[in-house]
Design an enzyme around this catalytic site. Structure first.
Site, short mmCIF file in Angstrom:
data_model
loop_
_atom_site.label_atom_id
_atom_site.label_comp_id
_atom_site.label_asym_id
_atom_site.label_seq_id
_atom_site.Cartn_x
_atom_site.Cartn_y
_atom_site.Cartn_z
N ARG A 36 0.82 -1.24 0.00
CA ARG A 36 0.00 0.00 0.00
C ARG A 36 0.84 1.27 0.00
NH1 ARG A 36 -2.97 -3.03 3.65
NH2 ARG A 36 -4.78 -3.98 2.66
N LYS A 69 3.10 11.89 -10.61
CA LYS A 69 2.27 11.00 -11.44
C LYS A 69 3.04 9.74 -11.75
CE LYS A 69 -0.49 14.31 -14.03
NZ LYS A 69 -0.81 14.71 -15.40
N GLU A 99 10.10 20.43 -24.00
CA GLU A 99 9.47 20.68 -22.69
C GLU A 99 10.11 21.89 -22.02
OE1 GLU A 99 6.83 18.96 -21.86
OE2 GLU A 99 7.03 17.07 -22.96
N LYS A 147 7.61 23.66 -12.53
CA LYS A 147 6.65 22.57 -12.39
C LYS A 147 6.16 22.46 -10.95
CE LYS A 147 5.35 17.91 -13.54
NZ LYS A 147 5.56 16.69 -14.32
N GLU A 177 -4.36 17.75 -10.32
CA GLU A 177 -4.72 18.21 -11.66
C GLU A 177 -6.20 18.53 -11.82
OE1 GLU A 177 -3.29 15.76 -14.86
OE2 GLU A 177 -2.91 17.57 -16.02
N ARG A 181 -2.85 23.17 -12.87
CA ARG A 181 -1.80 22.31 -13.42
C ARG A 181 -1.90 22.20 -14.95
NH1 ARG A 181 0.40 16.76 -10.50
NH2 ARG A 181 1.93 16.23 -12.08
N ASN A 235 0.24 21.70 -19.78
CA ASN A 235 -0.21 21.05 -21.00
C ASN A 235 0.00 21.93 -22.22
OD1 ASN A 235 -1.22 18.51 -21.51
ND2 ASN A 235 -3.24 19.32 -22.04
N HIS A 240 0.55 20.59 -25.73
CA HIS A 240 0.25 19.16 -25.71
C HIS A 240 -1.09 18.81 -26.35
CE1 HIS A 240 3.79 19.01 -23.25
NE2 HIS A 240 3.69 17.70 -23.06
N HIS A 283 -0.22 15.98 -28.64
CA HIS A 283 -0.67 14.60 -28.44
C HIS A 283 -1.44 14.09 -29.65
CE1 HIS A 283 -0.46 14.74 -23.76
NE2 HIS A 283 0.58 14.09 -24.27
N HIS A 290 7.61 12.50 -28.99
CA HIS A 290 6.86 13.38 -28.10
C HIS A 290 7.38 14.83 -28.18
CE1 HIS A 290 4.28 14.50 -24.81
NE2 HIS A 290 5.31 15.03 -24.17
N1 NAD Z 1 5.00 11.02 -14.77
C1 NAD Z 1 5.02 12.13 -15.46
O1 NAD Z 1 4.64 13.22 -14.97
C2 NAD Z 1 5.53 12.11 -16.87
C3 NAD Z 1 5.77 13.31 -17.54
C4 NAD Z 1 6.30 13.25 -18.83
C5 NAD Z 1 6.57 12.02 -19.41
N2 NAD Z 1 6.30 10.87 -18.73
C6 NAD Z 1 6.59 9.55 -19.31
O2 NAD Z 1 8.00 9.44 -19.49
C7 NAD Z 1 8.26 8.51 -20.54
C8 NAD Z 1 9.33 9.08 -21.44
O3 NAD Z 1 10.48 9.31 -20.66
P1 NAD Z 1 11.91 9.47 -21.32
O4 NAD Z 1 11.85 10.40 -22.46
O5 NAD Z 1 12.84 9.77 -20.21
O6 NAD Z 1 12.15 8.06 -22.01
P2 NAD Z 1 12.80 6.67 -21.55
O7 NAD Z 1 12.76 6.45 -20.10
O8 NAD Z 1 12.15 5.64 -22.40
O9 NAD Z 1 14.30 6.88 -22.01
C9 NAD Z 1 14.63 7.12 -23.36
C10 NAD Z 1 15.76 6.19 -23.83
O10 NAD Z 1 16.98 6.60 -23.27
C11 NAD Z 1 17.61 5.53 -22.56
N3 NAD Z 1 18.32 6.17 -21.46
C12 NAD Z 1 17.79 6.77 -20.37
N4 NAD Z 1 18.75 7.38 -19.66
C13 NAD Z 1 19.92 7.14 -20.31
C14 NAD Z 1 21.26 7.53 -20.07
N5 NAD Z 1 21.59 8.34 -19.07
N6 NAD Z 1 22.19 7.08 -20.92
C15 NAD Z 1 21.85 6.30 -21.98
N7 NAD Z 1 20.60 5.95 -22.27
C16 NAD Z 1 19.65 6.36 -21.45
C17 NAD Z 1 16.48 4.62 -22.17
O11 NAD Z 1 16.94 3.32 -22.00
C18 NAD Z 1 15.58 4.75 -23.39
O12 NAD Z 1 16.03 3.91 -24.42
C19 NAD Z 1 6.95 8.27 -21.24
O13 NAD Z 1 6.47 7.01 -20.88
C20 NAD Z 1 6.04 9.35 -20.70
O14 NAD Z 1 4.68 8.95 -20.64
C21 NAD Z 1 5.80 10.90 -17.47
ZN ZN Z 2 5.23 16.33 -22.51
#
Ligand code: NAD
Ligand code: ZN
Length: 358
Positions: A119, A141, A183, A225, A235, A239, A243, A246, A250, A262
């Site tokens: 939990r 999130k 971003e 942020k 949200e 918040r 967006n 986006h 999106h 993205h």
């Molecule tokens: N929770 C939130 O508020 C929020 C906000 C924005 C995005 N997201 C989510 O985040 C995800 C995208 O995140 P991302 O862009 O970080 O992608 P990711 O985590 O998929 O990383 C991108 C690529 O880079 C590689 N990588 C990561 N760090 C590395 C490093 N230091 N050296 C070498 N390779 C590395 C990963 O293995 C992957 O192949 C999506 O799923 C999206 O929905 C969440």
């Molecule tokens: Zn975004």
């Protein structure tokens, strides 16, 4: 190195931004005094997770690493199950802690596992992509994708600490680095004029990933942020400013079958939003041009792979954030200030999207 303390409904927590900050990580985790530590990472980031693990072991804590496959597909119920089984095998109890070492994919999945295991156990974020540092590691999130819809299953779960080590950016693929600037420009145009000027002035050094400058950029984005999230953790209103770009973004991402990344999609979405704002007399032509120039300067040019405008337009009312098909747009008013909640007549949307895809 900068250190800030963010407030959340679950208490305050530190965010540390710097280079090679293993000592800070170790002291933050030691202070949490966990009964066990489970590190979640993906196969690309594994070497960084090993460093984190070694550093924590030096404080006499027991750690184990679980590696998930690379990519968005890992944000699934199947991988969640694997992570939970790992926590069970490692006998992580309610006093334990999950450390997410990776980008947003690892962060969202590991964060959700921390939210539901026993939990809810403590979570430490070690973001290793620029996107995760400026966006996904902050705000609480967490979640995985449904079979058909992104981020459909999840929870709000605030971290106990976030340690952003800029040294990890060194191994990041250039495309991922560039994409994150969409971003960053979003925060600048929507909320922080000073950041906009900094991005403009220091482009060569930032594109070369200068650590001192990156530190201030990440700091400003996290602050922007955090300010919004503090007002609206779940949200319900303010918040929505995050967006910006986006809505059309999106839609393009979905209409292209995720061929458009993205970051590129958000850059497109900001161009569309600014074009609409101009046509509604909400902003100046100078703003539209400045934003356009900055995006292009950061490798986010206005050309995107061909997608039928009709498909993009059809995807807009399906946006998760639309209510009964009514889309509330975030409109830029002047550099550093955007305003959520604008209704836009559909002919204006059609014109802006069609032009941006021409
Ligand atoms: N929770 C939130 O508020 C929020 C906000 C924005 C995005 N997201 C989510 O985040 C995800 C995208 O995140 P991302 O862009 O970080 O992608 P990711 O985590 O998929 O990383 C991108 C690529 O880079 C590689 N990588 C990561 N760090 C590395 C490093 N230091 N050296 C070498 N390779 C590395 C990963 O293995 C992957 O192949 C999506 O799923 C999206 O929905 C969440
Ligand atoms: Zn975004």
């Amino acid at each position: 190195m900068v250190r800030l303390i963010l407030d959340s409904s679950a208490g305050s927590y530190p965010v540390v931004i710097g280079s090679n900050i293993h000592r800070e990580l170790r002291s933050v985790v030691t202070r949490l005094d966990p009964t066990g530590v489970a590190i979640i990472t993906d196969s690309n980031v594994r070497p960084w997770a090993v460093k984190v693990s070694k550093s924590i072991k030096r404080a006499g804590l027991k750690t184990a690493i679980h590696v998930i496959p690379v990519g968005e597909r890992s944000k699934s119920m199947n991988q969640l199950q694997e992570v939970l089984a790992f926590l069970e095998r490692q006998r992580i109890d309610r006093g334990g802690c999950v450390i997410a070492v990776g980008g947003g994919t690892v962060g969202d999945l590991a964060g959700f596992a921390a939210a539901v295991w026993q939990r809810g156990i403590r979570l430490v974020g070690v973001p290793t992509t620029l996107l995760a540092m400026v966006d996904s590691s902050i705000g609480g999130k967490t979640g995985v994708n449904g079979t058909r819809s992104k981020n459909a299953i999840g929870a709000f779960w605030q971290p106990s600490a976030v340690i952003a080590d800029l040294a990890t950016i060194e191994t990041l693929p250039p495309a991922s680095y560039r994409d994150a600037f969409a971003e960053v420009v979003k925060y600048a145009v929507a909320m922080d004029r000073g950041l906009f000027d900094l991005l403009k002035r220091e482009r060569p050094r930032l594109l070369a990933a200068d650590r001192a400058l990156l530190e201030s950029v990440v700091f400003r984005c996290v602050t922007a942020k955090a300010l919004v999230v503090a007002k609206d953790e779940r949200e319900k209103g303010p918040r929505a400013i995050l967006n910006y770009g986006h809505t059309a973004g999106h839609a393009l991402e979905a209409a292209s079958g995720f061929r458009v990344s993205h970051g590129r999609a958000v850059a497109f979405g900001m161009r569309v939003a600014a074009e609409i704002a101009l046509s509604m007399d909400l902003c100046s032509k100078r703003l539209v041009e400045s934003q356009d120039e900055l995006l292009t300067a950061y490798g986010l040019p206005d050309r995107v792979p061909h997608v039928e405008p009709a498909r993009v337009l059809a995807a807009i009312p399906r946006d998760k954030k639309a209510r009964r098909g009514k889309v509330a747009w975030v409109m830029p008013r002047r550099l550093g200030r955007a305003e959520p909640g604008h209704a836009v007549p559909s002919p204006l949307v059609r014109r802006a999207v069609t032009r941006a895809l021409a």
